[in-house]
Design a protein around this motif. Structure first.
Motif, PDB file in Angstrom:
ATOM      1  N   GLU A 232      -0.606  -7.915  -2.074  1.00 51.34           N
ATOM      2  CA  GLU A 232      -0.507  -6.959  -3.167  1.00 51.34           C
ATOM      3  C   GLU A 232      -1.436  -5.774  -2.909  1.00 51.34           C
ATOM      4  OE1 GLU A 232       0.460 -10.332  -6.572  1.00 51.34           O
ATOM      5  OE2 GLU A 232      -1.555  -9.468  -6.455  1.00 51.34           O
ATOM      6  N   VAL A 233      -0.963  -4.572  -3.271  1.00 49.43           N
ATOM      7  CA  VAL A 233      -1.738  -3.343  -3.094  1.00 49.43           C
ATOM      8  C   VAL A 233      -1.939  -2.696  -4.466  1.00 49.43           C
ATOM      9  CG1 VAL A 233      -1.828  -1.067  -2.024  1.00 49.43           C
ATOM     10  CG2 VAL A 233      -0.821  -2.991  -0.775  1.00 49.43           C
ATOM     11  N   PRO A 234      -3.162  -2.728  -5.013  1.00 50.60           N
ATOM     12  CA  PRO A 234      -3.421  -2.109  -6.314  1.00 50.60           C
ATOM     13  C   PRO A 234      -3.847  -0.648  -6.184  1.00 50.60           C
ATOM     14  CG  PRO A 234      -5.313  -3.398  -5.663  1.00 50.60           C
ATOM     15  CD  PRO A 234      -4.302  -3.533  -4.548  1.00 50.60           C
ATOM     16  N   LEU A 235      -3.565   0.133  -7.220  1.00 46.75           N
ATOM     17  CA  LEU A 235      -4.066   1.498  -7.371  1.00 46.75           C
ATOM     18  C   LEU A 235      -4.698   1.573  -8.755  1.00 46.75           C
ATOM     19  CD1 LEU A 235      -1.024   3.531  -5.977  1.00 46.75           C
ATOM     20  CD2 LEU A 235      -3.183   3.058  -4.789  1.00 46.75           C
ATOM     21  N   SER A 236      -5.969   1.964  -8.827  1.00 50.93           N
ATOM     22  CA  SER A 236      -6.672   1.851 -10.099  1.00 50.93           C
ATOM     23  C   SER A 236      -7.576   3.047 -10.360  1.00 50.93           C
ATOM     24  CB  SER A 236      -7.496   0.561 -10.121  1.00 50.93           C
ATOM     25  OG  SER A 236      -8.375   0.517  -9.008  1.00 50.93           O
ATOM     26  N   VAL A 237      -7.926   3.194 -11.636  1.00 61.91           N
ATOM     27  CA  VAL A 237      -8.912   4.179 -12.087  1.00 61.91           C
ATOM     28  C   VAL A 237      -9.976   3.411 -12.861  1.00 61.91           C
ATOM     29  CG1 VAL A 237      -9.352   6.226 -13.485  1.00 61.91           C
ATOM     30  CG2 VAL A 237      -7.190   5.999 -12.251  1.00 61.91           C
ATOM     31  N   TYR A 238     -11.251   3.651 -12.538  1.00 65.34           N
ATOM     32  CA  TYR A 238     -12.351   2.957 -13.191  1.00 65.34           C
ATOM     33  C   TYR A 238     -13.235   3.946 -13.939  1.00 65.34           C
ATOM     34  CZ  TYR A 238     -11.159  -1.124 -10.405  1.00 65.34           C
ATOM     35  OH  TYR A 238     -10.495  -2.176  -9.843  1.00 65.34           O
ATOM     36  N   PHE A 239     -13.661   3.536 -15.116  1.00 65.13           N
ATOM     37  CA  PHE A 239     -14.592   4.329 -15.922  1.00 65.13           C
ATOM     38  C   PHE A 239     -15.855   3.507 -16.133  1.00 65.13           C
ATOM     39  CE2 PHE A 239     -16.301   5.366 -20.184  1.00 65.13           C
ATOM     40  CZ  PHE A 239     -16.688   6.675 -19.926  1.00 65.13           C
ATOM     41  N   LYS A 240     -16.998   4.085 -15.788  1.00 59.75           N
ATOM     42  CA  LYS A 240     -18.276   3.381 -15.872  1.00 59.75           C
ATOM     43  C   LYS A 240     -19.158   4.082 -16.897  1.00 59.75           C
ATOM     44  CE  LYS A 240     -21.564   1.179 -12.698  1.00 59.75           C
ATOM     45  NZ  LYS A 240     -21.041  -0.178 -12.919  1.00 59.75           N
TER      46      LYS A 240
ATOM     47  N   VAL B 210      -8.013   0.429 -15.275  1.00 57.23           N
ATOM     48  CA  VAL B 210      -6.578   0.210 -15.469  1.00 57.23           C
ATOM     49  C   VAL B 210      -5.882   0.594 -14.174  1.00 57.23           C
ATOM     50  CG1 VAL B 210      -6.571   0.579 -17.966  1.00 57.23           C
ATOM     51  CG2 VAL B 210      -6.273   2.531 -16.423  1.00 57.23           C
ATOM     52  N   GLY B 211      -4.694   0.030 -13.957  1.00 54.65           N
ATOM     53  CA  GLY B 211      -3.989   0.384 -12.739  1.00 54.65           C
ATOM     54  C   GLY B 211      -2.630  -0.275 -12.625  1.00 54.65           C
ATOM     55  N   ILE B 212      -1.995  -0.014 -11.502  1.00 47.21           N
ATOM     56  CA  ILE B 212      -0.708  -0.597 -11.156  1.00 47.21           C
ATOM     57  C   ILE B 212      -0.819  -1.212  -9.772  1.00 47.21           C
ATOM     58  CG2 ILE B 212       0.619   1.018 -12.570  1.00 47.21           C
ATOM     59  CD1 ILE B 212       1.226   2.594 -10.017  1.00 47.21           C
ATOM     60  N   GLN B 213       0.124  -2.061  -9.423  1.00 41.54           N
ATOM     61  CA  GLN B 213       0.107  -2.629  -8.082  1.00 41.54           C
ATOM     62  C   GLN B 213       1.524  -2.978  -7.636  1.00 41.54           C
ATOM     63  OE1 GLN B 213      -2.324  -6.194  -8.117  1.00 41.54           O
ATOM     64  NE2 GLN B 213      -0.562  -7.481  -8.450  1.00 41.54           N
ATOM     65  N   ALA B 214       1.695  -3.007  -6.329  1.00 40.12           N
ATOM     66  CA  ALA B 214       2.958  -3.411  -5.717  1.00 40.12           C
ATOM     67  C   ALA B 214       2.708  -4.633  -4.860  1.00 40.12           C
ATOM     68  CB  ALA B 214       3.532  -2.276  -4.868  1.00 40.12           C
ATOM     69  N   GLY B 215       3.676  -5.540  -4.793  1.00 42.29           N
ATOM     70  CA  GLY B 215       3.512  -6.751  -4.007  1.00 42.29           C
ATOM     71  C   GLY B 215       4.800  -7.202  -3.360  1.00 42.29           C
ATOM     72  N   THR B 216       4.663  -8.057  -2.354  1.00 42.28           N
ATOM     73  CA  THR B 216       5.823  -8.637  -1.697  1.00 42.28           C
ATOM     74  C   THR B 216       5.419  -9.983  -1.105  1.00 42.28           C
ATOM     75  OG1 THR B 216       7.610  -8.209  -0.108  1.00 42.28           O
ATOM     76  CG2 THR B 216       5.381  -7.599   0.566  1.00 42.28           C
ATOM     77  N   ALA B 217       6.414 -10.798  -0.782  1.00 41.63           N
ATOM     78  CA  ALA B 217       6.151 -12.161  -0.301  1.00 41.63           C
ATOM     79  C   ALA B 217       5.847 -12.171   1.193  1.00 41.63           C
ATOM     80  CB  ALA B 217       7.358 -13.045  -0.582  1.00 41.63           C
ATOM     81  N   LEU B 218       4.948 -13.068   1.594  1.00 38.93           N
ATOM     82  CA  LEU B 218       4.673 -13.322   2.999  1.00 38.93           C
ATOM     83  C   LEU B 218       5.226 -14.669   3.439  1.00 38.93           C
ATOM     84  CD1 LEU B 218       0.998 -12.063   3.444  1.00 38.93           C
ATOM     85  CD2 LEU B 218       3.109 -10.908   4.108  1.00 38.93           C
ATOM     86  N   ALA B 219       5.084 -15.677   2.564  1.00 37.97           N
ATOM     87  CA  ALA B 219       5.550 -17.026   2.901  1.00 37.97           C
ATOM     88  C   ALA B 219       5.940 -17.753   1.618  1.00 37.97           C
ATOM     89  CB  ALA B 219       4.464 -17.806   3.636  1.00 37.97           C
ATOM     90  N   ILE B 220       6.919 -18.651   1.737  1.00 39.45           N
ATOM     91  CA  ILE B 220       7.426 -19.390   0.588  1.00 39.45           C
ATOM     92  C   ILE B 220       7.334 -20.885   0.867  1.00 39.45           C
ATOM     93  CG2 ILE B 220       9.465 -19.870  -0.840  1.00 39.45           C
ATOM     94  CD1 ILE B 220      10.408 -17.035  -0.274  1.00 39.45           C
ATOM     95  N   SER B 221       6.858 -21.628  -0.113  1.00 38.57           N
ATOM     96  CA  SER B 221       6.792 -23.083  -0.021  1.00 38.57           C
ATOM     97  C   SER B 221       7.401 -23.665  -1.286  1.00 38.57           C
ATOM     98  CB  SER B 221       5.334 -23.550   0.111  1.00 38.57           C
ATOM     99  OG  SER B 221       5.252 -24.956   0.022  1.00 38.57           O
ATOM    100  N   SER B 222       8.397 -24.519  -1.137  1.00 44.98           N
ATOM    101  CA  SER B 222       9.052 -25.104  -2.298  1.00 44.98           C
ATOM    102  C   SER B 222       9.418 -26.556  -2.006  1.00 44.98           C
ATOM    103  CB  SER B 222      10.314 -24.320  -2.654  1.00 44.98           C
ATOM    104  OG  SER B 222      11.228 -24.322  -1.570  1.00 44.98           O
ATOM    105  N   LYS B 223       9.173 -27.415  -2.998  1.00 44.96           N
ATOM    106  CA  LYS B 223       9.512 -28.818  -2.797  1.00 44.96           C
ATOM    107  C   LYS B 223       9.652 -29.535  -4.142  1.00 44.96           C
ATOM    108  CE  LYS B 223       4.769 -30.566  -2.287  1.00 44.96           C
ATOM    109  NZ  LYS B 223       3.846 -31.334  -1.412  1.00 44.96           N
ATOM    110  N   VAL B 224      10.350 -30.634  -4.102  1.00 42.53           N
ATOM    111  CA  VAL B 224      10.518 -31.519  -5.249  1.00 42.53           C
ATOM    112  C   VAL B 224       9.959 -32.877  -4.859  1.00 42.53           C
ATOM    113  CG1 VAL B 224      12.150 -32.688  -6.770  1.00 42.53           C
ATOM    114  CG2 VAL B 224      12.575 -30.326  -6.077  1.00 42.53           C
ATOM    115  N   THR B 225       9.053 -33.404  -5.662  1.00 43.09           N
ATOM    116  CA  THR B 225       8.471 -34.716  -5.415  1.00 43.09           C
ATOM    117  C   THR B 225       8.812 -35.647  -6.564  1.00 43.09           C
ATOM    118  OG1 THR B 225       6.627 -33.734  -4.206  1.00 43.09           O
ATOM    119  CG2 THR B 225       6.346 -36.000  -4.975  1.00 43.09           C
TER     120      THR B 225
END
Length: 260
Positions: free
Chosen positions: A141-149, A158-173
């Protein structure tokens, strides 16, 4: 007329001097060490949302409604606790305002648990079953933010972010525990027996997504800050239950490493 000109000239002069002073202060502060780079470490508590949560809740309700007096089913959809690791870059505009970005690695997904209990008081036969359906996707994920101190101790962002998958793991036990109880005690003639089965979920597709967040921070020392963030992610997977999104509470530490 002279008084009006004097007032106008005085006002313009004051505004110019104020703007120039503010600009000089901002430039002077920023040129000291405007850019900092550091490490971001923490944990994220993710709560499943979107259409998939409704579908999962309906699935749990359907199973629970099939229960009888001697056959009970309970289910839940617990939150996911995942590590967050990343790098951040922060640019100081002035003493109070800064802009940030970076890159984070974390996990998202859901876990559905179903527990069944069957008791036969006539034959003293008890059977317990556990079903777990788990889906996890490792994301970048890549965030873009503005901070007030407002002061040296606290910060708000506050900010926004974009993300994408790298690896997937799924199972039923599936786990089935069988035991025989006679007069309230386990029988040596019928020792407990457990069966476990695993399978994978092949009908889930992960997609790129966007999100937005708000955060608050407290400085522990000059280059270390503890952060609490509330993040809402858009749909990042298309499942048989519907589109999956989540809401996350993130607690993390930010360590400044380099300043330029």
């Amino acid at each position: 007329m002279c008084n009006k000109r004097t007032i106008i000239l005085s006002t313009i002069t004051y505004l110019l001097l104020t703007f120039t002073s503010s600009a000089q202060d901002t430039l002077s502060y920023a040129t000291q060490n405007p850019l900092s780079i550091g490490l971001h470490l923490g944990y994220s508590m993710n709560f499943s949302g979107g259409e998939a949560k409704k579908g999962l809740d309906n699935m749990i309700s359907t199973f629970e409604e099939t229960g009888l007096d001697n056959f009970l089913i309970k289910g839940d959809l617990p939150y996911q606790l995942s590590p967050v690791v990343g790098l951040f870059a922060n640019y100081k505009w002035n003493k109070k305002v800064s802009f940030g970005t970076g890159v984070n690695l974390t996990r998202r997904g859901y876990t559905m648990n179903l527990d069944a209990e069957e008791k036969d008081p006539e034959y003293q036969f008890d059977q317990f079953s556990e079903y777990t359906e788990k889906y996890q996707v490792t994301t970048i994920e890549v965030p873009l933010s503005v901070y007030f101190k407002p002061n040296k101790l606290f910060s708000l962002g506050v900010g926004i972010q974009a993300g994408t998958a790298l690896a997937i793991s799924s199972k039923v036990t599936s786990t089935i525990n069988q035991r025989v109880v006679i007069n309230g005690e386990s029988s040596d003639e019928f020792p407990p027996h457990t069966r476990e089965m695993e399978d994978t979920l092949d009908d889930i597709v992960s997609t790129a997504y966007f999100g937005y967040f708000a955060s608050a921070g407290i400085s522990l020392r000059k280059n270390t800050e503890i952060m609490l963030s509330l993040l809402k992610s858009g749909s990042y997977a298309d499942t048989t239950y519907g589109k999956l999104s989540d809401t996350s509470v993130v607690v993390s530490l930010r360590f400044g490493l380099l300043s330029f």
